[in-house]
Motif scaffolding. Sequence first.
Motif, PDB file in Angstrom:
ATOM      1  N   ASN A  70      11.096   6.587 -27.961  1.00 50.99           N
ATOM      2  CA  ASN A  70      11.817   7.676 -28.631  1.00 50.99           C
ATOM      3  C   ASN A  70      10.904   8.842 -29.025  1.00 50.99           C
ATOM      4  N   THR A 117      19.949  21.606 -28.899  1.00 53.94           N
ATOM      5  CA  THR A 117      18.913  20.588 -28.753  1.00 53.94           C
ATOM      6  C   THR A 117      17.978  20.626 -29.958  1.00 53.94           C
ATOM      7  N   ILE A 145      19.113   5.683 -32.842  1.00 49.56           N
ATOM      8  CA  ILE A 145      20.414   6.349 -32.777  1.00 49.56           C
ATOM      9  C   ILE A 145      21.206   6.120 -34.066  1.00 49.56           C
ATOM     10  N   LEU A 152      20.988   8.586 -36.962  1.00 49.61           N
ATOM     11  CA  LEU A 152      21.491   9.948 -36.785  1.00 49.61           C
ATOM     12  C   LEU A 152      22.986   9.990 -37.040  1.00 49.61           C
ATOM     13  N   LYS A 168      23.278  13.087 -26.529  1.00 47.96           N
ATOM     14  CA  LYS A 168      22.355  12.048 -26.066  1.00 47.96           C
ATOM     15  C   LYS A 168      21.007  12.211 -26.758  1.00 47.96           C
ATOM     16  N   TYR A 169      20.335  11.089 -26.883  1.00 45.32           N
ATOM     17  CA  TYR A 169      19.028  11.066 -27.533  1.00 45.32           C
ATOM     18  C   TYR A 169      18.064  10.447 -26.547  1.00 45.32           C
ATOM     19  N   LEU A 227      17.183  15.268 -29.125  1.00 49.16           N
ATOM     20  CA  LEU A 227      18.631  15.143 -29.252  1.00 49.16           C
ATOM     21  C   LEU A 227      19.276  16.342 -28.593  1.00 49.16           C
TER      22      LEU A 227
END
Lengths: 133, 144
Positions: A109, B53, B61, B64, B118-119, B124
Amino acid sequence: MKDTKDTAVEKVDRKQAEPARKGRMYIPNTDIYEKDDSILVRCDMPGVAQENLDIRLDNNELEITGTQTVSAMDEMDPLINEYATGTYRRRFNIPQLIDRDKIHARLHNGVLELELPKAEQAKPRKIEISTER
Amino acid sequence: MYWTNSRTWSPFGELRGLQREMNRLFDGYDNGTSLSRFPALNVWGNTDQIIVTAELPGLEIEDLDLSVVNNQLTIKGERKNDKPAEDAVCHRNERGCGAFVRTVKLPFAVENDRITAKYENGVLSIVMPRQEATKPKRIEIKTA
């Protein structure tokens, strides 16, 4: 929480040669932790895919370079532009006590995690006292 | 263009704006304009859609929370402290952590059911299609 890239730009070392190519250079924000058996380095590198990340160990210098992937915005107008993209690069001096063959890297990530295990002889140990009888 | 404020001017609107500014100053709560600018946003748009973005490395996820209310997109989240162990010695700490809120006003109404987010690699991106009813239409002129 401050914008990561603001601080990154502030810290650019002017003495370091800039590469002659397109895109900005950023220094990734980094945390360094030391545990008894290893040193843990975490770098914020959002937008860098695994295949665009390069980690090199040259003698005592560990260099990480990661280029951000930018999705093309075809026929779109920029309305707000608060951050720019480019390449992250940072160098670290690795002390002798690190076991060079066991360095482990993981990207998850947008955070690069480097685990640098200490060599056996550098780990703290308890010294037994032998009593003479 | 389409980034215009459709509200007509009224003195009460100005006052409300002032009140909002004051509230934000004292609450320390970000309404998406000046004080806290985390996360930094890039916004692209055309007449059909808006793409937002943000660079948010090191989140999951479930940390968020996105919502669109009254043409305003709100990005809420929290980056947790990821100290490896309690007894680990910290040599350098540049990566911040904590909760954040960012609100951005959208230039037109969007289809709430068709928003996709989407991440990926800590970035993001949110794609918001424009509501059909608000799209500009060409008006045919007939000759008598």
